[in-house]
Design a protein around this motif. Structure first.
Motif, mmCIF file in Angstrom:
data_model
loop_
_atom_site.group_PDB
_atom_site.id
_atom_site.type_symbol
_atom_site.label_atom_id
_atom_site.label_comp_id
_atom_site.label_asym_id
_atom_site.label_seq_id
_atom_site.Cartn_x
_atom_site.Cartn_y
_atom_site.Cartn_z
ATOM 1 N N ASP A 139 10.551 3.194 26.266
ATOM 2 C CA ASP A 139 11.122 2.888 25.727
ATOM 3 C C ASP A 139 10.116 2.761 23.761
ATOM 4 N N ILE A 140 8.887 1.904 24.170
ATOM 5 C CA ILE A 140 8.408 1.798 23.319
ATOM 6 C C ILE A 140 7.356 2.200 22.071
ATOM 7 N N VAL A 141 7.193 3.417 23.292
ATOM 8 C CA VAL A 141 6.301 4.948 23.198
ATOM 9 C C VAL A 141 7.075 5.965 22.459
ATOM 10 N N ASN A 142 8.768 6.261 23.884
ATOM 11 C CA ASN A 142 9.080 7.054 22.697
ATOM 12 C C ASN A 142 9.745 6.856 20.988
ATOM 13 N N SER A 143 9.534 5.743 20.699
ATOM 14 C CA SER A 143 9.296 5.175 19.358
ATOM 15 C C SER A 143 8.513 4.976 18.735
ATOM 16 N N ILE A 144 7.348 4.720 18.825
ATOM 17 C CA ILE A 144 6.541 5.550 18.337
ATOM 18 C C ILE A 144 6.295 7.151 18.012
ATOM 19 N N LYS A 145 6.757 7.887 19.270
ATOM 20 C CA LYS A 145 6.593 8.921 18.749
ATOM 21 C C LYS A 145 7.923 9.273 17.749
ATOM 22 N N ALA A 146 8.765 9.079 17.751
ATOM 23 C CA ALA A 146 9.354 8.783 16.542
ATOM 24 C C ALA A 146 9.147 8.385 15.274
ATOM 25 N N GLY A 147 9.218 8.263 15.725
ATOM 26 C CA GLY A 147 8.210 7.314 14.085
ATOM 27 C C GLY A 147 7.006 8.253 13.469
ATOM 28 N N ILE A 148 6.461 8.247 14.126
ATOM 29 C CA ILE A 148 5.381 9.533 14.197
ATOM 30 C C ILE A 148 6.184 10.959 13.200
ATOM 31 N N PHE A 197 0.608 -1.583 0.120
ATOM 32 C CA PHE A 197 0.051 0.132 -0.071
ATOM 33 C C PHE A 197 0.858 1.342 0.193
ATOM 34 N N VAL A 198 1.683 0.475 0.473
ATOM 35 C CA VAL A 198 2.897 2.342 0.519
ATOM 36 C C VAL A 198 3.048 3.005 -0.753
ATOM 37 N N ASN A 199 3.352 4.616 -1.120
ATOM 38 C CA ASN A 199 4.271 5.550 -1.831
ATOM 39 C C ASN A 199 4.106 6.662 -1.666
ATOM 40 N N LYS A 200 4.420 7.783 -2.229
ATOM 41 C CA LYS A 200 5.441 8.826 -1.996
ATOM 42 C C LYS A 200 4.073 9.527 -0.845
ATOM 43 N N ASP A 201 3.065 9.535 -0.638
ATOM 44 C CA ASP A 201 1.746 9.985 -0.099
ATOM 45 C C ASP A 201 1.652 9.354 0.967
ATOM 46 N N PHE A 202 2.309 8.198 0.938
ATOM 47 C CA PHE A 202 1.335 7.197 2.182
ATOM 48 C C PHE A 202 2.679 6.418 2.499
ATOM 49 N N LYS A 203 2.480 6.572 3.728
ATOM 50 C CA LYS A 203 4.401 6.065 4.256
ATOM 51 C C LYS A 203 3.719 5.309 5.749
ATOM 52 N N ALA A 204 4.711 4.469 5.970
ATOM 53 C CA ALA A 204 4.532 3.234 6.907
ATOM 54 C C ALA A 204 6.114 3.089 7.575
ATOM 55 N N VAL A 205 5.735 2.884 8.613
ATOM 56 C CA VAL A 205 7.498 2.406 9.594
ATOM 57 C C VAL A 205 6.625 1.501 11.089
ATOM 58 N N ILE A 206 6.682 -0.029 10.085
ATOM 59 C CA ILE A 206 6.518 -1.320 11.002
ATOM 60 C C ILE A 206 7.546 -1.654 11.666
ATOM 61 N N MET A 207 7.353 -1.112 12.929
ATOM 62 C CA MET A 207 7.951 -1.677 14.714
ATOM 63 C C MET A 207 8.224 -2.599 14.683
ATOM 64 N N ARG A 208 8.989 -3.479 14.836
ATOM 65 C CA ARG A 208 9.096 -5.115 15.373
ATOM 66 C C ARG A 208 9.463 -5.428 17.042
#
Length: 227
Positions: A184-193, A130-141
């Motif tokens: 640390d998970i929360v901070n990573s999600i904030k960084a991803g956003i 689904f991703v493209n230049k207008d819809f970006k995604a960050v997968i966090m394992r």
């Protein structure tokens, strides 16, 4: 910024929503919340939730932490529903909570060995479609997450030590896991956003300390702290 968080009443979800609400408009959706239509396996419900809020970002934390095959299929269906609704409503970014379970015993190669890990891998593959230049995604394992109100092995051990109760260890106790604190998970999600996918449409982050510990080592550390 408007942010939709699925799984908002779960262990990690509650921490994420609390942190994000300080600077953003946040809508939390969870099957335990009777005030909203929470069945995300139904595309019509997902479409309405997303179209009503029109979020800039979706943080998808909702998941059945289970190896039940039917529940794993529902997780994949939910992810696809959210992706379709996100595309239709011009959501800018999708944050997905995957798991170190996608590796099975073959890190860093992706080779899941159970239905839960397999479902996370399939969700990742759908996101990539689904991703493209207008819809970006960050997968966090995520590694094994612990912290206040958690239900994992560290939290279980802490509660039993507090009550001076005996501990149960499954297997030989030598299984190694990477444990990470929920903040640390929360901070990573904030960084991803804020910063994820700056130069690409797709990022995949491994969230952990980089150091594995077996169950006996965890028990040793906790026992020393409880003295």
């Amino acid at each position: 910024m408007k942010i939709l968080v699925t799984g908002s009443e779960g262990f990690i979800g509650k921490h994420v929503v609390k942190a994000l609400k300080k600077n953003h408009k946040v809508l939390g959706v969870d099957r335990r919340n009777n005030n909203v239509m929470e069945n995300l396996t139904m595309s019509s419900i997902v479409d309405k939730i997303v179209s009503d809020l029109k979020p800039d970002v979706i943080v998808h934390l909702a998941s059945n932490v289970s190896n039940n095959i039917d529940e794993c299929f529902l997780d994949i269906k939910t992810t696809i529903n959210l992706l379709q609704a996100a595309k239709q409503n011009k959501v800018k970014k999708f944050i997905f909570s995957s798991s170190a379970a996608v590796y099975g015993n073959s890190y860093p190669e992706v080779h899941p060995i159970n239905p839960y890990g397999l479902s996370k891998m399939h969700c990742e593959q759908w996101i990539y479609q689904f991703v493209n230049k207008d819809f970006k995604a960050v997968i966090m394992r995520f590694g094994n997450v612990y912290g206040p109100n958690g239900k994992g092995v560290i939290n279980q051990f802490i509660e039993r030590l507090k009550l001076n109760q005996s501990l149960t260890i499954y297997g030989d106790g030598m299984q190694v896991r990477d444990y990470i604190y929920v903040d640390d998970i929360v901070n990573s999600i904030k960084a991803g956003i804020d910063f994820g996918c700056e130069n690409t449409s797709f990022d995949c982050w491994q969230l952990g300390t980089g150091n594995g510990n077996n169950i006996f080592k965890i028990l040793e550390i906790l026992s020393d702290l409880s003295i």
